[in-house]
Design a protein around this motif. Structure first.
Motif, PDB file in Angstrom:
ATOM      1  N   ASP A  22       1.024  -1.238  -0.181  1.00  0.00           N
ATOM      2  CA  ASP A  22      -0.234   0.195  -0.173  1.00  0.00           C
ATOM      3  C   ASP A  22       0.514   1.366   0.095  1.00  0.00           C
ATOM      4  O   ASP A  22       1.603   1.447   0.463  1.00  0.00           O
ATOM      5  CB  ASP A  22      -0.810  -0.206   1.044  1.00  0.00           C
ATOM      6  N   GLY A  23       0.830   2.121  -1.451  1.00  0.00           N
ATOM      7  CA  GLY A  23       1.626   3.557  -0.698  1.00  0.00           C
ATOM      8  C   GLY A  23       2.802   3.743  -1.494  1.00  0.00           C
ATOM      9  O   GLY A  23       3.763   4.414  -1.142  1.00  0.00           O
ATOM     10  N   THR A  61      -7.118   3.318  -2.674  1.00  0.00           N
ATOM     11  CA  THR A  61      -6.143   1.455  -2.140  1.00  0.00           C
ATOM     12  C   THR A  61      -7.575   0.775  -2.609  1.00  0.00           C
ATOM     13  O   THR A  61      -7.477  -0.346  -3.240  1.00  0.00           O
ATOM     14  CB  THR A  61      -6.857   1.625  -0.449  1.00  0.00           C
ATOM     15  N   ASP A 204      -1.235   1.087   4.370  1.00  0.00           N
ATOM     16  CA  ASP A 204      -0.022   2.734   4.051  1.00  0.00           C
ATOM     17  C   ASP A 204       0.309   4.164   5.062  1.00  0.00           C
ATOM     18  O   ASP A 204       0.839   4.976   4.964  1.00  0.00           O
ATOM     19  CB  ASP A 204      -0.207   3.888   2.878  1.00  0.00           C
ATOM     20  N   ASP A 243      -1.005  -0.082  -4.721  1.00  0.00           N
ATOM     21  CA  ASP A 243      -2.147   0.234  -5.579  1.00  0.00           C
ATOM     22  C   ASP A 243      -1.537   1.548  -5.430  1.00  0.00           C
ATOM     23  O   ASP A 243      -2.949   1.944  -6.159  1.00  0.00           O
ATOM     24  CB  ASP A 243      -2.764  -0.160  -4.059  1.00  0.00           C
ATOM     25  N   HIS A 244      -0.814   2.203  -5.619  1.00  0.00           N
ATOM     26  CA  HIS A 244      -0.909   4.220  -5.377  1.00  0.00           C
ATOM     27  C   HIS A 244       0.553   4.391  -4.854  1.00  0.00           C
ATOM     28  O   HIS A 244       1.304   4.066  -4.414  1.00  0.00           O
ATOM     29  CB  HIS A 244      -2.181   4.811  -5.195  1.00  0.00           C
ATOM     30  N   HIS A 369      -2.372  11.005  -1.649  1.00  0.00           N
ATOM     31  CA  HIS A 369      -2.360  10.150  -2.594  1.00  0.00           C
ATOM     32  C   HIS A 369      -3.404  10.475  -3.472  1.00  0.00           C
ATOM     33  O   HIS A 369      -4.934  11.260  -2.343  1.00  0.00           O
ATOM     34  CB  HIS A 369      -2.260   8.996  -2.772  1.00  0.00           C
TER      35      HIS A 369
HETATM   36 ZN    ZN Z   1      -3.772   2.547  -0.502  1.00  0.00          ZN
END
Ligand code: ZN
Length: 408
Positions: A22-23, A61, A204, A243-244, A369
């Motif tokens: 995540d992140g 997410t 994240d 995811d980002h 994000h």
């Molecule tokens: Zn995320």
């Protein structure tokens, strides 16, 4: 071969792990590798497959986790935020309920084809979406609620004993560490009972607090590296993506750089005529104060064109698209986004009304994000892949295809 959402997937011949960090802005890996904190990753980048891919916008997410497990964009699976305005009921609702998911997952298809599948996610908010349609007996639990996992509902019991760690706090790096440790514990079972395909999804918490190269980030990535090395040692094919990304969203004095959209809309159109939706909103607002770089706006049809022009002229706004333009550009379900989609620039976030955000909950300068500026993510496989198309636009939701079709 299995066909899921128009793509074909081979059955796994080796235990296969898809990891969504995540992140994970790619620079987290670069800084941790350069600092000597990720020896496994350093070897893997050299000997395996290292790509930078695009995730889906909004870079949040839930849309991206669902894209990864369906192999498809939100226009296919329907999850376009953590939160949406349900036009039918006239209410703002969380999108955690599996009823919002419009497409089958690759995990559901594999488990129904008889493969042993497992999902471990950090936050419980994702568990029901990720586990939708998986065959009975499949493993699916969150580290947040690991103490309640049972055979009937989650396909596994006594998770704390299995993993050998205490129940982690929901706001902690330990929440993600538990995901990795659980993955290693499950894959360490005898070959006849361990998962054949496993999806691990972290949180994240660390990335919202620590920039690439900071001590907290490097410690997190060192922890991750040890667990990935253990999975590799077991013989797993590992595909890692995110995811980002994540960026600092601050003004020069360290305060969040926020464009309060609802305040502008109320001033231009009159109070309450437009509705700003922030799809980053979730129950875990301590990370980000519900501030991200993406918003949707519902407003009267006759105001759309003029308002789009005024929004686009605001400082810090990168792109304003109509519903149809956004659905085409970002592959979104047109019936679940607003009349306008607004994306802010790299260091700017979008709020509703200033009075509705509690910035006091932010413990460190805001990192967040949601925008196009957080679209680039790693896509790494621990196997070399011959004949890789270098000119192709790789997506994070190509992870299952790479792992199952190209890496074994
Ligand atoms: Zn995320």
């Amino acid at each position: 071969m299995l066909e899921v959402n128009g793509r074909r997937y081979a059955q796994p011949r080796q235990p296969t792990v898809i990891v969504c960090v995540d992140g994970c802005e790619p620079d987290y890996l670069a800084q941790a590798v350069a600092g000597g904190h990720m020896p496994w990753m350093q070897r893997t980048l050299a000997r395996g497959t290292a790509l930078v891919a695009d995730c889906v916008v909004p870079t949040f997410t839930n849309p991206n986790n669902l894209s990864i497990v369906t192999g498809a964009p939100p226009s296919v699976h329907g999850i376009c935020g953590n939160y949406l305005y349900d036009v039918e009921s006239g209410t703002e609702v969380m999108m955690n309920d599996p009823k919002w998911l419009r497409a089958p997952t690759i995990l559901a298809a594999l488990s129904k084809a008889g493969r042993r599948c497992a999902v471990v996610t950090a936050k419980d908010k994702l568990r029901l979406l990720l586990g939708k349609g998986m065959a009975p007996g499949s493993i699916c639990f969150s580290s947040e609620k690991a103490d309640t996992a049972n055979l009937a509902e989650h396909g596994v019991a006594d998770v704390l004993a299995l993993v050998g760690l205490p129940l982690p706090d929901v706001y902690s790096a330990a929440l993600s560490e538990f995901v990795f440790a659980a993955g290693v514990a499950l894959m360490s079972r005898p070959a006849a009972t361990r998962p054949e395909v496993m999806y691990l999804s972290t949180t994240d918490y660390v990335q919202h607090k620590s920039a690439p190269g900071m001590a907290g980030a490097n410690a997190f990535y060192a922890m991750m590296d040890r667990h990935l090395a253990a999975l590799d040692e077991i013989g797993c094919v590992i595909a890692l993506t995110a995811d980002h990304g994540m960026n600092a969203k601050t003004w020069m004095d360290g305060r969040p750089d926020v464009v309060y959209l609802q305040d502008h809309l109320d001033a231009w159109l009159g109070s309450g005529r437009a509705r700003t939706i922030l799809p980053i909103t979730d129950p875990y607002v301590v990370h980000h104060g519900a501030l991200g770089s993406y918003a949707t706006v519902y407003l009267p049809a006759e105001e759309v064109t003029r308002t789009a022009e005024r929004l686009a002229a605001l400082r810090g706004i990168e792109r304003v698209l109509t519903r149809e333009q956004a659905a085409a550009a970002f592959e979104l379900p047109a019936d679940r986004i607003g009349d306008l989609v607004v994306v802010s620039e790299r260091s700017t976030v979008i709020g509703t009304a200033a009075a509705r955000h509690d910035l006091g909950a932010l413990e460190v300068p805001l990192r967040s994000h949601g925008g196009i500026s957080e679209q680039r993510v790693p896509l790494i496989v621990n196997r070399p892949i011959a004949g890789l198309e270098t000119g192709r636009r790789w997506r994070n939701f190509d992870a299952f295809e790479l792992a199952l079709n190209r890496a074994q």
